[in-house]
Design an enzyme around this catalytic site. Structure first.
Site, PDB file in Angstrom:
ATOM      1  N   THR B  91      53.617  43.054  43.854  1.00  0.00           N
ATOM      2  CA  THR B  91      52.791  41.842  43.821  1.00  0.00           C
ATOM      3  C   THR B  91      53.225  40.895  44.942  1.00  0.00           C
ATOM      4  O   THR B  91      52.405  40.354  45.681  1.00  0.00           O
ATOM      5  CB  THR B  91      52.907  41.130  42.458  1.00  0.00           C
ATOM      6  N   ALA B 284      53.426  33.466  43.800  1.00  0.00           N
ATOM      7  CA  ALA B 284      53.820  34.500  42.838  1.00  0.00           C
ATOM      8  C   ALA B 284      55.095  35.232  43.252  1.00  0.00           C
ATOM      9  O   ALA B 284      55.387  35.391  44.428  1.00  0.00           O
ATOM     10  CB  ALA B 284      52.690  35.509  42.672  1.00  0.00           C
ATOM     11  N   GLU B 289      60.274  44.699  36.383  1.00  0.00           N
ATOM     12  CA  GLU B 289      61.581  45.038  35.812  1.00  0.00           C
ATOM     13  C   GLU B 289      62.145  43.934  34.924  1.00  0.00           C
ATOM     14  O   GLU B 289      62.650  44.220  33.836  1.00  0.00           O
ATOM     15  CB  GLU B 289      62.555  45.390  36.939  1.00  0.00           C
TER      16      GLU B 289
END
Ligand code: FES
Ligand code: FES
Lengths: 154, 333, 421
Positions: B91, B284, B289
């Site tokens: 991302t 962002a 994880e």
């Protein structure tokens, strides 16, 4: 050995071997690859199909045992033009990640709602507990089944 | 007897390859003359939803709908290398590459539109709701596709190739000093559990999970990552173990290597925290994880809160809990 | 500004998945394909005296691959230390030794059972702390001639004596975590073929197609531009699809026979053909001042790398860097080690070395709070990283530090009405 099968409303007469599983017949002979193999031992539910109205793990059913039965696979549920409420809810709720468990989830949820259109939360969790998912944590899948049940009930 | 307890776990996670390794993502992009667009990147969607995030980024910049964007990934004959789908980086890293690519192509389109609309600066051109036009002047705008196709007939092409490289430095091998990762993601989860003191079985009743993602580009997918992470974390804390005997796996099957089922995962409440990361796309940073980390500690701490035993070796199986209880209160045995 | 960012856009791939249309590697077939089976080591550490394939040349068997068939027989994400097919040595149970390609899966399996491998067992190491001893036989002498410690990162900050002096309470514990499998739901499978351009095409579920392409091209002695990796829908990964599993073997078999080749792991085979999460031993000693401030941490973390390097150095680095937890600690002495053993090799898995220390550092926090008689929330609030904090590696966090905000967000549930969460 010759068997007769009805799969997604189509009739087949097939010559199968003794150790062939229903899963192999669907995937390899009929090309219905929407049914997945995740474990081959009845643990993951990725190979779930509906046989005479009940879900089975097609990896545990020998082709011979399916003789004369009526089978619904994922390819026989809904379509892009008219998705089954469960499919629609899974997409809308965001319950699909890698998608490997999804066909089995759809069939388990459909069978659950066919038998029990208004399941409680516990009944949903129990009904879906034979299908493993490693991605979603089940949260959204269970919510989607709840949502679909509301739609089915209407 | 069944006893309840609560616990918390706070964790952090440095995203990206780290340690000065060149952490590069790339993207190719083309705006088509009907106003749709295609973006190509090597970043593979392994189920987490990265392709949807890229479609959103392109759509946002071009004022289109995500459905108008096609994302092509993972074919090495056509897509550029975007690094691995790991390290919680797609991302942030590839999102940045896609953002740069779309902004580059968009810049050319804005310059062209500025000329068309006799607007003094390309920055004065906005792309919104499928239209391109002069900011604040609804009389000077046209459908995006019309602008692109007119421009194309004049030989203009709106294509781009861009890369993004994350910031990281190697640590010193003598004292570990350095800035190995960036950005860092943070999370905190609380767990309520019920421990059966007769059987040692732990039931997890509820998880509340707060994660700082910088900006949730797709909140539905953020929730999906959190819930999936919680389930994997619960498996790690309570259930899963590859059993080895002289290097041989004793349980290479899903009937003996147990992962959580729908009955093992409790209600999960996710809370999205957004502490903007200025180097990230729209602020962002990653989540994949980090989502599985805090629950591990939250559950172990909740077990202690419930029955007063500290489990120091994972997984916290019923046997270990019973043994710890017996050690604590030998008179009970 | 935003119209699309921040809303829960629907995944484009979701519809294909709910209808069972999405194709994973096992769902692809090509006419005239060969079915492949990998023969794996049954020994944790052994010299291969000989591989006899004579009995395996059954009707229907097309090819039998061993290390000799490879142009370059090594792969690996950091060091190319993993043989595609075993050479003179196997280092773990599950090492691929040979591969059979046959007209049917049944024939391939039947033939696989007839390959005779003569092993000379060698002393094996299963405990990394044993493997660290100077007397232990090095498993990768070509990389590390006299040790099995393939990575050691010391982190030093502040002054430990000063730290322990400031400490009102000290908690010392030993923690351990287990080996874990990714258990992604889709077992590995691959279809490799030679296309009309003469290029090698590999359809596979991977986390990094371009890496796979490079390793395949390298092993086959081809240019990158002659190898195409086409990623199918991926059935979960979680780090377990980073290292090469079947890709090179399938590509080589296709290249050698000029026929499409399909490999499909059973779940059992899947357990042997990808990495695992590192088990770690963690020795923690943490000190806090009277007011709850953390003042000192000494930690030693030992990770079992198993038989090959994979990502072990990066994972043990991550463990060391994250060993403090999300807290500022002025005096720190951390050492992390990655050690080769003859256990299944370990590599990337969601959390990547930052997952294991969680149980240690967060347990220490609760134990310290108890010793100090303050609440678990209080001790964390006092120490959490904020903007401007310096980490154990001396990195200053300049923005986007949501640690406190996350803890505060869950507080109402900890103190709430019925039930405590
Ligand atoms: S493949 Fe049939 S239950 Fe897993
Ligand atoms: S979505 Fe990946 S296994 Fe369920």
């Amino acid at each position: 050995m010759e068997i007769k099968l009805e799969v997604n409303r189509k009739h087949y007469i097939l010559d199968v071997t003794e150790d062939e599983r229903l899963l192999d017949v669907l995937r390899n002979r009929l090309g219905l690859t929407g049914t997945k193999e995740g474990c081959g031992e009845g643990e993951c539910g990725a190979c779930t199909v509906i046989m005479d109205g009940k879900t089975v793990n097609s990896c545990l059913v020998l082709a011979g045992q399916a003789d004369g039965r009526r089978i619904t696979t994922i390819e026989g549920v809904g379509s892009r033009r008219s998705p089954h409420p469960v499919q629609k809810a899974l997409v809308e709720v965001g319950a699909v990640q890698c998608g490997f468990c999804t066909p089995g989830m759809v069939l388990s949820a459909k069978a659950l709602l066919d038998q029990n259109p208004k399941p409680t939360d516990d009944e949903i969790a129990v009904g879906m507990s034979g299908n493993l998912c490693r991605c979603t944590g089940y949260d959204k899948i269970l919510r989607a089944v709840r949502k679909a049940s509301e739609e089915v009930a209407e | 007897m069944k006893k309840r307890g609560v616990g918390i776990g706070c964790t952090w996670y440095g995203t990206g390859y780290g340690n000065g390794f060149p952490d590069v993502s790339s993207a190719f992009l083309e705006i088509h003359d009907d106003g749709s667009a295609t973006v190509l990147t090597g970043a593979i969607d392994v189920g987490q939803g990265s392709s949807t995030v890229y479609a959103q980024i392109v759509a946002e910049e071009l004022g289109l709908k995500p459905e108008d964007i096609t994302v092509v990934t993972g074919d090495t004959d056509v897509a550029p290398d975007s690094g691995t789908t790991a390290a919680t980086r797609q991302t942030y890293n590839t999102g940045n590459a896609v953002l740069r690519a779309v902004r580059q192509a968009k810049g050319k389109l804005q310059a062209y539109a500025a000329r068309t609309f006799s607007c003094t600066t390309p920055e004065g051109i906005e792309l919104k709701d499928g239209y391109i036009g002069v900011k604040g002047d609804p009389s000077r705008r046209m459908p995006l596709g019309e602008m692109v196709s007119t421009a194309r007939l004049q030989g203009e092409r709106f294509i781009s190739a861009e890369s993004f490289t994350a910031q990281t430095t190697p640590v010193n091998m003598e004292n570990g000093q350095g800035a190995p990762y960036w950005p860092y993601a943070f999370g905190c989860q609380a767990a309520e559990v019920e421990v059966d003191t007769e059987t040692g079985i732990v039931r997890v009743l509820k998880i509340v999970a707060a994660h700082d993602v910088g900006k949730a580009i797709n909140p539905t997918q953020v929730e999906g990552q959190i819930a999936g992470g919680v389930a994997q974390g619960l498996g790690y804390a309570l259930l899963e173990q590859v059993e080895l005997k002289e290097g041989k796996i004793q349980n290479p099957a899903l009937s003996s290597y147990l992962i959580p089922t729908a009955l093992d995962v409790p209600e999960i409440e996710s809370i999205i925290i957004e502490e903007t990361e200025s180097s990230g796309p729209y602020g962002a940073k990653g989540l994949g994880e980090p989502a599985m980390l805090p629950v591990v500690a939250a559950v172990i701490n909740a077990i202690d809160d419930a029955v007063g035993v500290r489990i120091t070796s994972l997984p916290a199986t019923p046997e270990k809990i019973l043994a710890a209880l017996a050690e604590k209160e030998p008179e009970r045995r | 500004m935003t119209q699309v960012i921040g809303n829960g856009s629907i995944r484009e791939d979701a519809w294909g998945k709910v209808f069972g249309e999405s194709k994973y590697p096992a769902d692809f077939n090509r006419p005239d394909q060969i079915y492949g089976v990998v023969i794996r080591s049954t020994q944790a550490h052994a010299r291969i005296r000989s591989i006899n394939v004579d009995k395996a040349r059954l009707p229907g068997v097309i090819t039998i691959l061993t290390a000799e068939d490879m142009v370059y027989n090594r792969h690996g994400v950091l060091f190319r230390d993993q043989p595609v097919l075993a050479e003179e040595r196997v280092r773990m149970i599950g090492d691929p030794v040979a591969a059979i390609g046959a007209e049917s899966l049944a024939a391939a399996k039947q033939a696989a059972a007839l390959v005779e491998i003569d092993y000379e067992p060698l002393p094996a190491i299963f405990d990394p702390e044993e493997g660290m001893k100077p007397s232990a036989l090095p498993l990768h002498p070509e990389l590390f001639p006299d040790t099995n410690i393939l990575y050691h990162l010391p982190i030093r900050r502040g002054n430990m004596d000063e730290g322990w002096t400031q400490a009102e309470v000290v908690v010392e514990r030993e923690y351990s975590t287990q080996m874990v499998d990714h258990a992604f739901l889709q077992p590995e499978a691959v279809l490799a073929y030679i296309d009309e351009r003469g290029h090698v095409v590999v359809q596979v579920a991977t986390q990094y197609a371009h890496y796979d392409r490079g390793e395949i091209a390298h092993a086959l002695g081809l240019k990158n531009s002659k190898v195409q990796v086409k990623t199918t829908t991926v059935g979960g990964a979680f780090g377990g699809r980073e290292d090469i599993s079947l890709q090179i073997i399938a590509a080589m078999m296709a290249w050698k026979t000029m026929r499409p080749v399909k490999f499909e792991n059973t779940r059992n085979e899947s357990f042997y053909s990808h990495s695992k999460r590192h088990p770690m031993k963690m020795y923690y000693k943490t000190g806090a001042a009277k007011d709850g401030r953390l003042v000192a941490l000494e930690a030693k973390i030992i990770g079992d790398a198993g038989a090959y390097t994979s990502w072990s150095p990066n994972i043990l680095r991550k463990a060391a860097v994250h060993a403090t937890g999300p807290y500022e600690i002025p005096h720190v002495k951390i050492d992390s080690y990655a050690v080769y053993t003859n256990n299944p090799y370990t590599g990337a898995m969601r959390g990547f070395g930052a997952a294991q220390p969680v149980v240690a550092y967060e347990s220490q926090m609760d134990l310290l709070a108890k010793e100090l008689g303050i609440s678990q929330v209080e001790i964390r609030m006092r120490n959490l990283l904020k903007v401007g904090s310096t980490t154990a590696t001396g990195q200053v966090l300049t923005e986007s530090v949501g640690a406190e905000a996350c803890l505060k967000a869950v507080l109402p549930y900890l103190t709430g009405k019925e039930g405590r969460v």
